[in-house]
Scaffold this active site. Structure first.
Site, PDB file in Angstrom:
ATOM      1  N   HIS A 276       1.493  -6.659  -1.865  1.00  0.00           N
ATOM      2  CA  HIS A 276       2.689  -5.909  -2.268  1.00  0.00           C
ATOM      3  C   HIS A 276       3.876  -6.365  -1.429  1.00  0.00           C
ATOM      4  O   HIS A 276       3.717  -6.766  -0.270  1.00  0.00           O
ATOM      5  CB  HIS A 276       2.477  -4.399  -2.152  1.00  0.00           C
TER       6      HIS A 276
ATOM      7  N   ASP B 176       6.820  -4.395  -1.185  1.00  0.00           N
ATOM      8  CA  ASP B 176       7.617  -3.274  -0.692  1.00  0.00           C
ATOM      9  C   ASP B 176       7.195  -2.944   0.736  1.00  0.00           C
ATOM     10  O   ASP B 176       6.084  -3.263   1.171  1.00  0.00           O
ATOM     11  CB  ASP B 176       7.463  -2.049  -1.593  1.00  0.00           C
TER      12      ASP B 176
ATOM     13  N   ASP C 171       2.571  -5.628   7.252  1.00  0.00           N
ATOM     14  CA  ASP C 171       2.242  -4.807   6.082  1.00  0.00           C
ATOM     15  C   ASP C 171       3.311  -4.966   5.012  1.00  0.00           C
ATOM     16  O   ASP C 171       4.246  -4.175   4.930  1.00  0.00           O
ATOM     17  CB  ASP C 171       2.113  -3.347   6.503  1.00  0.00           C
TER      18      ASP C 171
ATOM     19  N   GLU D 218       3.715  -0.143  -3.646  1.00  0.00           N
ATOM     20  CA  GLU D 218       2.384   0.215  -3.160  1.00  0.00           C
ATOM     21  C   GLU D 218       2.470   1.383  -2.190  1.00  0.00           C
ATOM     22  O   GLU D 218       1.598   2.264  -2.169  1.00  0.00           O
ATOM     23  CB  GLU D 218       1.737  -1.004  -2.490  1.00  0.00           C
ATOM     24  N   GLU D 219       3.527   1.401  -1.384  1.00  0.00           N
ATOM     25  CA  GLU D 219       3.675   2.432  -0.364  1.00  0.00           C
ATOM     26  C   GLU D 219       3.971   3.807  -0.964  1.00  0.00           C
ATOM     27  O   GLU D 219       3.936   4.817  -0.258  1.00  0.00           O
ATOM     28  CB  GLU D 219       4.784   2.048   0.622  1.00  0.00           C
TER      29      GLU D 219
ATOM     30  N   GLU E  75      -4.244  -6.881   2.591  1.00  0.00           N
ATOM     31  CA  GLU E  75      -3.794  -5.871   3.563  1.00  0.00           C
ATOM     32  C   GLU E  75      -4.342  -6.225   4.949  1.00  0.00           C
ATOM     33  O   GLU E  75      -5.401  -6.851   5.075  1.00  0.00           O
ATOM     34  CB  GLU E  75      -4.277  -4.485   3.154  1.00  0.00           C
TER      35      GLU E  75
ATOM     36  N   HIS F  91       3.916   0.546   9.890  1.00  0.00           N
ATOM     37  CA  HIS F  91       4.613   1.834   9.776  1.00  0.00           C
ATOM     38  C   HIS F  91       5.103   2.349  11.125  1.00  0.00           C
ATOM     39  O   HIS F  91       5.124   3.559  11.367  1.00  0.00           O
ATOM     40  CB  HIS F  91       3.708   2.886   9.119  1.00  0.00           C
TER      41      HIS F  91
END
Length: 382
Positions: A69, A71, A101, A133-134, A161, A344
């Site tokens: 992903h 995003d 990520d 995805e997030e 991932e 994150h």
């Protein structure tokens, strides 16, 4: 292009979840076109967010998907030592939002495209890039739906991932629910003249707490996971304006994480039943994706272990898009660079060595699929 240079380009696009990503997709499409690789862009219903799918090698025979992903989560936290959307190198570490990520995996894959394109591939390598995805894997279902028109049924999918480049066989599924209550405001001294929206939420929240305890007590269980049962939690609640005002609105957000084989949406059914019987309540599913379960003996597990040089890990606690590929009949596994613990948070980073190792994994996949090497596994999707 080195994976570091590609990563520098990718992180410069601030593709924060739920925001437009067209500029990044155009950049990748132009890069692939420069290598004579055509791309299919699959728009989502939002109109400003897009998936991308590209094939290197023959599209009419089964091959493997490399999926990521594009995003990222917002980068508003204090603690960043520089612009989070500008790659910053310090010794072996490369810092930026999305570095681990998971634009690092995407950068490693894209950097290998010229070498893959030069190989005599008997089976294709597909590149799948998704959005949002997030926000609960909202983008990739639109891409998966189009796959039958884009390629032969794939033999498998590697979702990159961050897993320390260790193949991951299982993860839990997830569903998230928002319940909203409407009330009637007034002075707290006369509750008989109003309707307390927070009170209206309580039966649904009680149903969630009871279901969480039932899952803990009665299962089912899967010892691959920690904890080995499905879980629910009320993660967010808001409502009311002041202590002496009857609240006229309230909202709660609830998360369910299901062991593989359990539909996470079924865990929310007790709360949904309460909502259905309450005139002042409404509910909205805000995220849902299935768990992943791949057997240790599956050809994709053996292949991925060979490519990365690491034995498979039974399970992880975080979720990915891999379960959605598996749900669509495509065997899937998680294997990507870096540590999920870096994601994150401020000063997110990936190392140059991790990027290079991932690039080598991708090139080894290409070599496995070259004429004279590639054959259809017995467990291939048909």
């Amino acid at each position: 292009m080195t994976p570091q240079a590609m990563l520098s380009s990718l992180v410069a696009f601030p593709t924060v979840v739920a925001r437009p990503n067209g500029a990044l997709i155009d950049y990748v499409r132009d890069y692939l076109a420069s290598q004579n690789i055509a791309s299919a862009v699959v728009a989502g219903p939002e109109g400003d967010r897009f998936n991308l799918f590209a094939t290197i090698g023959p599209a009419d025979v089964p091959g493997y998907i490399l999926s990521g992903h594009v995003d990222v989560v917002p980068a508003n936290e204090p603690g960043w030592q520089g612009d989070p959307f500008r790659l910053r190198a310090q010794e072996d570490r490369l810092y930026a939002r999305g570095a681990v990520d998971m634009k690092g995996f995407v950068a490693a894959v894209l950097s290998a495209v010229p070498e893959l394109a030069a190989m005599p591939l008997a089976r294709p390598v597909h590149i799948a890039l998704s959005y949002d995805e997030e926000a609960g894997c909202r983008g990739v279902p639109h891409l998966i739906e189009k796959l039958p028109t884009l390629c032969a049924p794939p033999l498998g999918c590697i979702v990159g991932e961050p897993s320390g480049l260790v193949p991951v066989l299982r993860h839990k599924g997830k569903a998230a629910l928002r319940i909203t209550a409407r009330g009637r405001s007034g002075h707290s001294s006369r509750p008989d003249l109003g309707h307390n929206a927070i009170h209206a939420l309580l039966p649904a929240l009680g149903a969630i707490a009871a279901e969480a305890e039932r899952q803990r007590r009665d299962g089912p269980t899967d010892e691959h996971f920690l904890p080995p049962y499905s879980t629910l939690q009320i993660g967010k609640i808001a409502g009311g304006a002041a202590l002496n005002i009857i609240p006229d609105n309230a909202c709660a957000e609830i998360e369910a994480r299901a062991i593989a084989g359990v539909d996470p949406l079924t865990l929310l059914e007790p709360a949904m039943a309460v909502v259905a019987n309450g005139e002042a309540l409404s509910a909205e599913i805000i995220a849902s994706y299935p768990g992943l379960a791949l057997d240790e003996s599956h050809d994709l597990a053996r292949l991925t272990a060979k490519l990365c040089g690491n034995a498979p890990l039974a399970a992880v606690s975080y979720g990915t898009e891999a379960g959605l590929f598996q749900q669509a009949g495509i065997p899937a596994i998680v294997c990507g660079p870096g540590d999920i613990a870096r994601a994150h948070k401020p000063e997110e980073y990936i190392t140059i060595a991790e990027l290079q190792a991932t690039r080598q994994m991708v090139l080894r996949l290409g070599q496995e699929l070259c004429a004279g090497q590639a054959s259809a596994p017995a467990t291939a999707a048909r």
